[in-house]
Design a protein around this motif. Structure first.
Motif, PDB file in Angstrom:
ATOM      1  N   LEU A  20       5.975   0.777  11.676  1.00  0.00           N
ATOM      2  CA  LEU A  20       6.982   0.469  10.495  1.00  0.00           C
ATOM      3  C   LEU A  20       6.197  -1.114   9.152  1.00  0.00           C
ATOM      4  N   ALA A  21       4.638  -1.279   9.787  1.00  0.00           N
ATOM      5  CA  ALA A  21       3.778  -2.223   9.082  1.00  0.00           C
ATOM      6  C   ALA A  21       3.406  -1.534   7.875  1.00  0.00           C
ATOM      7  N   PRO A  22       2.912  -3.185   7.060  1.00  0.00           N
ATOM      8  CA  PRO A  22       2.723  -2.735   5.900  1.00  0.00           C
ATOM      9  C   PRO A  22       1.241  -1.317   5.201  1.00  0.00           C
ATOM     10  N   PRO A  23       1.839  -1.063   3.769  1.00  0.00           N
ATOM     11  CA  PRO A  23       1.155   0.325   3.918  1.00  0.00           C
ATOM     12  C   PRO A  23      -0.317  -0.240   3.290  1.00  0.00           C
ATOM     13  N   VAL A  24      -0.226  -1.565   3.456  1.00  0.00           N
ATOM     14  CA  VAL A  24      -1.922  -2.041   2.989  1.00  0.00           C
ATOM     15  C   VAL A  24      -2.142  -3.184   4.263  1.00  0.00           C
ATOM     16  N   GLN A  25      -2.885  -3.296   5.229  1.00  0.00           N
ATOM     17  CA  GLN A  25      -3.539  -3.673   5.750  1.00  0.00           C
ATOM     18  C   GLN A  25      -4.924  -4.651   5.964  1.00  0.00           C
ATOM     19  N   ALA A  26      -4.940  -5.691   6.463  1.00  0.00           N
ATOM     20  CA  ALA A  26      -7.001  -6.113   6.162  1.00  0.00           C
ATOM     21  C   ALA A  26      -7.610  -5.479   7.030  1.00  0.00           C
ATOM     22  N   GLU A  27      -7.219  -5.087   8.162  1.00  0.00           N
ATOM     23  CA  GLU A  27      -8.321  -3.490   9.030  1.00  0.00           C
ATOM     24  C   GLU A  27      -7.953  -2.632   7.838  1.00  0.00           C
ATOM     25  N   GLN A  28      -7.550  -2.007   6.870  1.00  0.00           N
ATOM     26  CA  GLN A  28      -7.122  -0.780   6.367  1.00  0.00           C
ATOM     27  C   GLN A  28      -8.303  -0.615   5.608  1.00  0.00           C
ATOM     28  N   SER A  29      -9.672   0.449   5.693  1.00  0.00           N
ATOM     29  CA  SER A  29     -10.077   1.009   4.324  1.00  0.00           C
ATOM     30  C   SER A  29      -9.983   0.332   3.059  1.00  0.00           C
ATOM     31  N   ARG A  30     -11.313  -0.313   1.896  1.00  0.00           N
ATOM     32  CA  ARG A  30     -10.639  -0.458   0.786  1.00  0.00           C
ATOM     33  C   ARG A  30     -10.259   0.481   0.068  1.00  0.00           C
ATOM     34  N   TRP A  31     -10.840   1.787   0.472  1.00  0.00           N
ATOM     35  CA  TRP A  31     -10.672   2.981  -0.087  1.00  0.00           C
ATOM     36  C   TRP A  31      -9.480   3.667  -0.224  1.00  0.00           C
ATOM     37  N   ASP A  32      -8.843   2.906   1.386  1.00  0.00           N
ATOM     38  CA  ASP A  32      -7.122   3.297   1.579  1.00  0.00           C
ATOM     39  C   ASP A  32      -6.148   2.958   0.640  1.00  0.00           C
ATOM     40  N   ARG A  33      -7.034   1.742   1.226  1.00  0.00           N
ATOM     41  CA  ARG A  33      -6.113   1.118   0.128  1.00  0.00           C
ATOM     42  C   ARG A  33      -4.930   1.297  -1.109  1.00  0.00           C
ATOM     43  N   LEU A  34      -6.421   1.657  -1.346  1.00  0.00           N
ATOM     44  CA  LEU A  34      -6.329   2.400  -3.097  1.00  0.00           C
ATOM     45  C   LEU A  34      -5.696   3.852  -2.927  1.00  0.00           C
ATOM     46  N   PHE A  35      -6.060   4.323  -2.430  1.00  0.00           N
ATOM     47  CA  PHE A  35      -5.673   5.880  -1.442  1.00  0.00           C
ATOM     48  C   PHE A  35      -4.010   5.578  -2.034  1.00  0.00           C
ATOM     49  N   MET A  36      -3.132   4.556  -1.105  1.00  0.00           N
ATOM     50  CA  MET A  36      -1.722   4.361  -0.894  1.00  0.00           C
ATOM     51  C   MET A  36      -1.256   3.745  -2.046  1.00  0.00           C
ATOM     52  N   LEU A  37      -1.950   2.864  -2.718  1.00  0.00           N
ATOM     53  CA  LEU A  37      -1.319   2.761  -4.381  1.00  0.00           C
ATOM     54  C   LEU A  37      -0.924   3.931  -4.963  1.00  0.00           C
ATOM     55  N   GLY A  38      -1.985   4.243  -5.240  1.00  0.00           N
ATOM     56  CA  GLY A  38      -2.060   6.118  -6.327  1.00  0.00           C
ATOM     57  C   GLY A  38      -0.994   7.216  -5.744  1.00  0.00           C
ATOM     58  N   ILE A  39      -0.940   7.077  -4.645  1.00  0.00           N
ATOM     59  CA  ILE A  39       0.422   8.015  -3.944  1.00  0.00           C
ATOM     60  C   ILE A  39       1.772   7.332  -4.181  1.00  0.00           C
ATOM     61  N   ALA A  40       1.183   6.214  -4.128  1.00  0.00           N
ATOM     62  CA  ALA A  40       2.717   5.065  -4.415  1.00  0.00           C
ATOM     63  C   ALA A  40       2.780   5.633  -5.574  1.00  0.00           C
ATOM     64  N   LEU A  41       2.368   5.425  -6.522  1.00  0.00           N
ATOM     65  CA  LEU A  41       2.368   5.896  -8.240  1.00  0.00           C
ATOM     66  C   LEU A  41       2.855   6.771  -8.791  1.00  0.00           C
ATOM     67  N   LEU A  42       2.339   8.374  -8.047  1.00  0.00           N
ATOM     68  CA  LEU A  42       2.269   9.463  -8.434  1.00  0.00           C
ATOM     69  C   LEU A  42       3.904   9.763  -7.488  1.00  0.00           C
ATOM     70  N   TRP A  43       3.899   9.213  -6.025  1.00  0.00           N
ATOM     71  CA  TRP A  43       4.828   9.793  -5.668  1.00  0.00           C
ATOM     72  C   TRP A  43       6.044   9.670  -6.698  1.00  0.00           C
ATOM     73  N   SER A  44       6.592   8.166  -7.221  1.00  0.00           N
ATOM     74  CA  SER A  44       7.258   7.078  -8.272  1.00  0.00           C
ATOM     75  C   SER A  44       7.762   8.269  -9.379  1.00  0.00           C
ATOM     76  N   GLY A  45       6.416   8.440  -9.937  1.00  0.00           N
ATOM     77  CA  GLY A  45       6.113   9.511 -10.975  1.00  0.00           C
ATOM     78  C   GLY A  45       6.953  10.954 -10.643  1.00  0.00           C
ATOM     79  N   TRP A  46       6.123  11.405  -9.964  1.00  0.00           N
ATOM     80  CA  TRP A  46       7.207  12.609  -8.741  1.00  0.00           C
ATOM     81  C   TRP A  46       8.571  12.553  -9.288  1.00  0.00           C
ATOM     82  N   LEU A  47       8.991  11.526  -8.583  1.00  0.00           N
ATOM     83  CA  LEU A  47      10.794  11.719  -8.852  1.00  0.00           C
ATOM     84  C   LEU A  47      11.043  11.398 -10.013  1.00  0.00           C
TER      85      LEU A  47
END
Length: 226
Positions: free
Chosen positions: A62-89
């Motif tokens: 339930l934690a936020p998809p962007v976190q302090a301990e998270q790798s920078r590349w994974d933050r960008l990935f989570m943003l990208g997948i959110a945009l892709l998923w939205s566009g897909w729908l």
């Protein structure tokens, strides 16, 4: 925590509903209603199960998809997948209902799509039972005593959660009746594969025993394939 689970699930479903029905231009889309209800009921079910059996993991889920301990590349990935998923729908709403670019899918494929969605979430229960560290973001959970998990589905493939996600990727456009949505699936699978490789590099570098685990369990998503 149950109240938070229900609230986040409702907001997530509402967001998907806005994208689907907004793109479709109508609320008269039974497949989309079934999809949202199926995903919602199963998500609440597995969340309630987690609240009883592993509340610490539920808190991570339930934690936020962007976190302090998270790798920078994974933050960008989570943003990208959110945009892709939205566009897909949105594409599937345009395709299946508003413009009807594709011919209707056979009923058997629509039923198969619903089954794939069910199996995806059902499989996640076995993943969560085996791995209390199955957070949605890539990070080392030092405060929780993060260690290598090699039991349950992890004894056969290194990323059973991603394997389950493949079923969701395929099942969603089949259930919603969109060939164009199905055509986007390879892009999403490629993105998941890229993330798995980057995740393994981080785990091998920072988690004791992960390199040895990779040597024992050869396949990432599908046994004998990759």
């Amino acid at each position: 925590m149950i109240a938070r689970l229900v609230l986040q699930t409702v907001l997530w479903l509402a967001g998907m509903g806005v994208l689907l029905f907004g793109a479709a231009g109508t609320l008269a889309w039974p497949a989309a209603w079934w999809y949202l209800i199926e995903v919602g009921v199963l998500s609440i079910w597995i969340g309630v199960w987690l609240a009883r059996h592993d509340p610490a993991l539920l808190a991570e889920r339930l934690a936020p998809p962007v976190q302090a301990e998270q790798s920078r590349w994974d933050r960008l990935f989570m943003l990208g997948i959110a945009l892709l998923w939205s566009g897909w729908l949105v594409v599937m709403g345009f395709d299946a209902m508003r413009f009807r670019w594709s011919a209707p899918l056979p009923v058997a494929l629509v039923v198969l799509g619903a089954l794939c969605v069910f199996l995806c979430i059902f499989m996640c229960r076995f993943v969560f039972k085996a791995n209390t560290y199955a957070a949605p973001v890539v990070k080392i959970q030092t405060s929780r005593g993060h260690k290598v998990i090699d039991s349950g589905p992890y004894a056969h493939i290194r990323h059973p959660m991603y394997c389950a996600a493949l079923l969701m990727f395929v099942g969603t456009p089949l259930l919603l009746g969109s060939w164009w949505g199905l055509a986007v699936v390879p892009v999403m699978v490629f993105g998941m594969g890229w993330r798995a490789v980057r995740e393994e590099r981080l785990l091998a570098a920072q988690l004791d025993g992960y390199t040895e685990y990779m040597a024992r369990v050869r396949f990432r998503f599908v046994p004998f394939i990759w």
